[in-house]
Design a protein around this motif. Structure first.
Motif, PDB file in Angstrom:
ATOM      1  N   SER A  90      -8.895  -2.137   2.620  1.00 34.91           N
ATOM      2  CA  SER A  90      -8.350  -0.834   2.553  1.00 34.91           C
ATOM      3  C   SER A  90      -9.382   0.152   1.700  1.00 34.91           C
ATOM      4  O   SER A  90      -9.560   0.027   0.691  1.00 34.91           O
ATOM      5  CB  SER A  90      -6.864  -0.470   1.231  1.00 34.91           C
ATOM      6  OG  SER A  90      -6.736   0.636   1.152  1.00 34.91           O
TER       7      SER A  90
ATOM      8  N   GLN B  31      -5.654   2.160  -7.965  1.00 38.06           N
ATOM      9  CA  GLN B  31      -4.345   2.192  -7.839  1.00 38.06           C
ATOM     10  C   GLN B  31      -3.789   1.905  -9.495  1.00 38.06           C
ATOM     11  O   GLN B  31      -4.455   1.171 -10.169  1.00 38.06           O
ATOM     12  CB  GLN B  31      -3.868   0.984  -7.091  1.00 38.06           C
ATOM     13  CG  GLN B  31      -4.109   1.010  -5.525  1.00 38.06           C
ATOM     14  CD  GLN B  31      -3.686   0.019  -4.829  1.00 38.06           C
ATOM     15  OE1 GLN B  31      -4.304  -0.996  -4.664  1.00 38.06           O
ATOM     16  NE2 GLN B  31      -2.645  -0.069  -4.397  1.00 38.06           N
TER      17      GLN B  31
ATOM     18  N   LYS C 246      -3.629   5.969   2.663  1.00 32.12           N
ATOM     19  CA  LYS C 246      -3.135   4.538   2.265  1.00 32.12           C
ATOM     20  C   LYS C 246      -2.605   3.783   3.643  1.00 32.12           C
ATOM     21  O   LYS C 246      -2.424   2.590   3.334  1.00 32.12           O
ATOM     22  CB  LYS C 246      -2.506   4.457   1.079  1.00 32.12           C
ATOM     23  CG  LYS C 246      -1.095   5.310   1.107  1.00 32.12           C
ATOM     24  CD  LYS C 246      -0.401   5.477  -0.023  1.00 32.12           C
ATOM     25  CE  LYS C 246       0.963   6.167  -0.190  1.00 32.12           C
ATOM     26  NZ  LYS C 246       1.798   6.026  -1.346  1.00 32.12           N
TER      27      LYS C 246
ATOM     28  N   LEU D 290       1.052  -1.006   0.079  1.00 35.18           N
ATOM     29  CA  LEU D 290      -0.060  -0.082  -0.030  1.00 35.18           C
ATOM     30  C   LEU D 290       0.784   1.208  -0.056  1.00 35.18           C
ATOM     31  O   LEU D 290       0.665   2.263  -0.810  1.00 35.18           O
ATOM     32  CB  LEU D 290      -0.794   0.135   1.240  1.00 35.18           C
ATOM     33  CG  LEU D 290      -2.112  -0.934   1.148  1.00 35.18           C
ATOM     34  CD1 LEU D 290      -3.057  -0.899   2.454  1.00 35.18           C
ATOM     35  CD2 LEU D 290      -3.078  -0.506  -0.039  1.00 35.18           C
TER      36      LEU D 290
ATOM     37  N   THR E 190      -8.654   1.895  -1.640  1.00 35.30           N
ATOM     38  CA  THR E 190      -8.758   1.258  -3.002  1.00 35.30           C
ATOM     39  C   THR E 190     -10.051   1.026  -3.424  1.00 35.30           C
ATOM     40  O   THR E 190     -11.185   1.638  -2.890  1.00 35.30           O
ATOM     41  CB  THR E 190      -8.041   0.067  -2.949  1.00 35.30           C
ATOM     42  OG1 THR E 190      -8.640  -1.093  -1.956  1.00 35.30           O
ATOM     43  CG2 THR E 190      -6.649   0.271  -2.044  1.00 35.30           C
TER      44      THR E 190
END
Length: 344
Positions: free
Chosen positions: A192, A344, A218, A92, A195
């Motif tokens: 997360s 991402q 993040k 991450l 994301t």
């Protein structure tokens, strides 16, 4: 045909002669065969061309669909299990993400979710709508609600499971658990919100999208862990330190109880449940929409959210819009059919 050709091409004393008609009688079957073969070849060529065209069109459609899904929802590497926190943090912290606008009616092709056949429990599969305003369920503070998806308190309905008691809402919408690696030993996985496991409301009405996503870090992971009976999931916050050798864990006093329709989401204080709301499964592990999907779409058509107040007014820049305030709500959803996730 030969007779007409002879009459048009030869002198009358020639085409009337027996020899010309003999040749005509002899050549007619051969010419018919040649014509039939020519027609058959032409038909075959046309069919082949049509097949190639159809195949090309199909390939083009598939390419377009693949390109759309590939560009909009690329497959990420699996987020490592909690036992490999250092690896998860490293992945991450070394990555970059940017906000992406996705259509509210296409979330099943946008979020990364666990599919049927994964090692994780079935209840973690699919996509869940966090109905923090209580739109899909009667709230005790608004007993006048009696629409298609809400009922008057005291009346029963299959989707009315408990009173909605969450006083304020965050501008977050959907969550999913993929691609995360479920650890059977600890019964945990990491998630997360930075994301494409998390969907946020566009609260700005601009390309910037979600203030809440922009403010998220993040370095923060959420850790979801089942109890031994697999009947309740505790939610912890795990912060990745830059040196990757240590991390801090915060017990959020939050949990989820699996239900047939999704999750009963609980907030506790001093061990006692103080507020709760429902998180409905809108897409299952097969990628199919559930019967809750339409309520999700209906909710996302409105700009006004009817809650006591947004949890953070700074995250909702237009909360004090006159029209919404006059109706007892806050102006939150400005995405015009789109919401925001980090890619991402």
């Amino acid at each position: 045909w030969l007779k007409v050709y002879c009459q048009s091409s030869l002198p009358s004393d020639v085409w009337r002669s027996p020899a010309c008609f003999f040749v005509a009688r002899l050549m007619t079957p051969l010419l018919c065969l040649a014509k039939a073969l020519t027609i058959q070849a032409a038909v075959a060529a046309a069919a082949a061309a049509g097949t190639e065209t159809a195949a090309a069109a199909e390939d083009s459609t598939l390419l377009q669909q693949t390109a759309l899904r590939g560009a909009a929802a690329p497959r990420r590497r699996l987020l490592p299990p909690p036992g490999q926190l250092g690896l998860a943090c490293k992945e991450l912290l070394s990555s970059t993400a940017h906000p992406v606008a996705v259509r509210n009616d296409d979330v099943e092709n946008q979020l990364s979710y666990l599919a049927r056949g994964s090692a994780a429990p079935e209840v973690l599969q699919g996509i869940y709508w966090m109905d923090q305003t209580g739109y899909y369920q009667t709230r005790p503070d608004r007993p006048d609600q009696a629409g298609d998806y809400e009922v008057v308190p005291g009346k029963s309905a299959w989707y009315k499971t408990f009173p909605h008691t969450l006083p304020s809402a965050v501008a977050e919408l959907l969550l999913s658990f993929g691609p995360s690696t479920y650890d059977n030993e600890s019964r945990c996985l990491l998630l997360s919100p930075w994301t494409d496991q998390w969907l946020w409301a566009n609260t700005t009405g601009t390309a910037a999208g979600s203030v809440t996503w922009a403010d998220s870090t993040k370095a923060t992971l959420l850790k979801f862990c089942f109890d031994e009976a697999m009947s309740e999931i505790s939610i912890l916050r795990q912060h990745c330190d830059e040196d990757l050798n240590s991390s801090s864990v915060t017990d959020l006093s939050q949990s989820m109880i699996p239900r047939s329709w999704g999750f009963e989401r609980l907030n506790r204080r001093g061990g006692e449940v103080v507020t709760r709301y429902a998180a409905y499964q809108i897409v299952d592990g097969l990628g199919q929409r559930t019967r809750h999907y339409q309520a999700w779409l209906d909710f996302m058509e409105a700009e006004c959210w009817y809650t006591h107040k947004p949890m953070s007014e700074a995250d909702v820049p237009h909360w004090n819009d006159t029209l919404c305030l006059s109706q007892g709500g806050y102006r939150v959803n400005l995405g015009d059919g789109y919401s925001v996730l980090g890619r991402q």
